[in-house]
Design a protein around this motif. Structure first.
Motif, mmCIF file in Angstrom:
data_model
loop_
_atom_site.group_PDB
_atom_site.id
_atom_site.type_symbol
_atom_site.label_atom_id
_atom_site.label_comp_id
_atom_site.label_asym_id
_atom_site.label_seq_id
_atom_site.Cartn_x
_atom_site.Cartn_y
_atom_site.Cartn_z
ATOM 1 N N GLU A 51 16.252 -21.375 -0.726
ATOM 2 C CA GLU A 51 15.169 -20.810 0.006
ATOM 3 C C GLU A 51 14.063 -22.068 0.163
ATOM 4 O O GLU A 51 12.898 -21.649 0.792
ATOM 5 N N ALA A 52 13.882 -22.824 -0.669
ATOM 6 C CA ALA A 52 12.693 -23.670 -1.080
ATOM 7 C C ALA A 52 13.176 -25.188 -0.314
ATOM 8 O O ALA A 52 12.183 -26.101 -0.017
ATOM 9 N N LYS A 53 14.302 -25.366 0.120
ATOM 10 C CA LYS A 53 14.533 -26.704 0.854
ATOM 11 C C LYS A 53 13.826 -26.818 2.212
ATOM 12 O O LYS A 53 13.373 -26.053 2.881
ATOM 13 N N GLY A 54 13.344 -27.971 2.403
ATOM 14 C CA GLY A 54 12.739 -28.596 3.517
ATOM 15 C C GLY A 54 11.190 -28.385 3.212
ATOM 16 O O GLY A 54 10.351 -28.363 4.408
ATOM 17 N N GLN A 55 10.719 -27.952 2.237
ATOM 18 C CA GLN A 55 9.177 -27.486 2.047
ATOM 19 C C GLN A 55 8.694 -28.789 1.146
ATOM 20 O O GLN A 55 7.440 -28.470 0.768
ATOM 21 N N GLY A 56 9.157 -29.845 0.986
ATOM 22 C CA GLY A 56 8.751 -30.855 0.284
ATOM 23 C C GLY A 56 9.066 -30.960 -1.368
ATOM 24 O O GLY A 56 8.362 -31.769 -2.070
ATOM 25 N N VAL A 93 10.015 -20.515 -10.081
ATOM 26 C CA VAL A 93 10.552 -22.097 -10.012
ATOM 27 C C VAL A 93 11.575 -22.298 -8.740
ATOM 28 O O VAL A 93 12.340 -21.385 -8.444
ATOM 29 N N LEU A 94 11.090 -23.416 -8.154
ATOM 30 C CA LEU A 94 11.643 -23.718 -6.832
ATOM 31 C C LEU A 94 12.738 -24.678 -6.885
ATOM 32 O O LEU A 94 13.634 -25.019 -6.077
ATOM 33 N N GLY A 95 12.675 -25.500 -8.017
ATOM 34 C CA GLY A 95 13.490 -26.514 -7.989
ATOM 35 C C GLY A 95 13.479 -27.208 -9.502
ATOM 36 O O GLY A 95 12.442 -26.688 -10.034
ATOM 37 N N TYR A 96 14.378 -28.280 -9.806
ATOM 38 C CA TYR A 96 14.174 -29.115 -11.069
ATOM 39 C C TYR A 96 14.634 -30.191 -10.878
ATOM 40 O O TYR A 96 15.596 -30.616 -9.752
ATOM 41 N N ALA A 97 14.272 -31.253 -11.558
ATOM 42 C CA ALA A 97 14.720 -32.640 -11.675
ATOM 43 C C ALA A 97 14.623 -33.218 -13.013
ATOM 44 O O ALA A 97 13.777 -32.687 -13.769
ATOM 45 N N TYR A 98 15.489 -34.074 -13.422
ATOM 46 C CA TYR A 98 15.509 -34.723 -14.467
ATOM 47 C C TYR A 98 15.941 -36.238 -14.590
ATOM 48 O O TYR A 98 17.002 -36.541 -13.777
ATOM 49 N N ALA A 99 15.726 -37.067 -15.621
ATOM 50 C CA ALA A 99 16.286 -38.455 -15.592
ATOM 51 C C ALA A 99 16.819 -38.445 -17.152
ATOM 52 O O ALA A 99 16.565 -37.596 -18.185
ATOM 53 N N GLY A 100 18.253 -38.745 -16.933
ATOM 54 C CA GLY A 100 18.911 -38.944 -18.242
ATOM 55 C C GLY A 100 19.739 -40.291 -18.244
ATOM 56 O O GLY A 100 19.533 -41.147 -17.562
ATOM 57 N N PRO A 101 20.318 -40.446 -19.292
ATOM 58 C CA PRO A 101 20.927 -41.823 -19.621
ATOM 59 C C PRO A 101 21.725 -42.331 -18.628
ATOM 60 O O PRO A 101 22.733 -41.194 -18.008
ATOM 61 N N THR A 118 19.763 -22.538 -14.192
ATOM 62 C CA THR A 118 21.144 -22.211 -13.898
ATOM 63 C C THR A 118 21.584 -21.821 -12.724
ATOM 64 O O THR A 118 22.694 -21.940 -12.024
ATOM 65 N N GLU A 119 20.863 -20.752 -12.156
ATOM 66 C CA GLU A 119 21.021 -20.143 -10.830
ATOM 67 C C GLU A 119 20.829 -21.104 -9.757
ATOM 68 O O GLU A 119 21.743 -21.193 -8.767
ATOM 69 N N ILE A 120 19.939 -22.170 -9.801
ATOM 70 C CA ILE A 120 19.741 -23.091 -8.730
ATOM 71 C C ILE A 120 20.904 -24.038 -8.681
ATOM 72 O O ILE A 120 21.789 -24.397 -7.697
ATOM 73 N N TYR A 121 21.462 -24.400 -9.745
ATOM 74 C CA TYR A 121 22.535 -25.506 -10.141
ATOM 75 C C TYR A 121 23.639 -24.605 -9.481
ATOM 76 O O TYR A 121 24.497 -25.184 -8.941
#
Length: 192
Positions: free
Chosen positions: A93-98, A65-73, A18-21
């Motif tokens: 703070e985690a951007k550009g690190q792969g 947790v540095l990031g998240y991803a999901y697949a949805g309909p 929630t914080e990242i988003y």
């Protein structure tokens, strides 16, 4: 420096997700939401994807947790059942690190293992040098369309770019009757 781990997200990760988003909504243009959703709303979205069996991943280093991803309909109609839309968000703070690349690679693997045939990226503010466009290009996504001036955020008009990646033979092969999307569809028709 310890390595980054990609794993399935859990409800325990929702505060950080929630914080990242919220940061992406407030400061970025990848999402066209104008107000960050509440933790309860993010939980509801997570529960819906989890109940549907869709992949939802986090990238973690040293318990953070540095990031998240999901697949949805991609769309709700049943003919789209073999297509998913991806979403990936990385903490500032985690951007550009792969981190985004690792998350997307994990998401592609999970979508392929489930039997999906296409992943669609709907990229807000999809200019040619955006990090998201470049990431998707590096992972083999091809450009499939642009909606000019389709979003208005932070005082400017934004284009939306569509990109797509074929999986499991894409549209060149008949659906696999044992794939997760097809089994889920058949079970839904029987009311299960």
């Amino acid at each position: 420096m310890s390595s980054i781990t990609i794993r399935a997200a859990t409800t325990a990760n929702l505060d950080r997700i929630t914080e990242i988003y919220a940061d992406a909504v407030t400061h970025g243009t990848a999402s066209y939401e104008l107000e960050p959703p509440s933790r309860a709303e993010m939980g509801s979205r997570f529960d819906s994807l989890a109940a549907g069996g869709f992949p939802y991943l986090v990238a973690e280093r040293d318990g953070v947790v540095l990031g998240y991803a999901y697949a949805g309909p991609f769309r709700p109609r049943p003919a789209y059942r073999f297509v998913v839309e991806d979403s990936v968000y990385v903490a500032p703070e985690a951007k550009g690190q792969g981190v985004g690349r690792l998350l997307m690679q994990g998401l592609i693997e999970a979508a392929e293992a489930a039997g999906f045939r296409q992943i669609i990226a709907v990229i807000g503010d999809g200019h040619a040098d955006s990090a998201s466009v470049r990431l998707h290009e590096k992972l083999g996504f091809r450009h499939s369309g642009r909606l000019e001036g389709s979003g208005y955020k932070h005082g400017r008009w934004l284009d939306t770019v569509f990109m797509q990646l074929s999986l499991n033979g894409g549209a060149g092969l008949a659906p696999d009757p044992d794939s997760w999307p097809e089994r889920r569809f058949r079970d839904g028709l029987r009311g299960n």
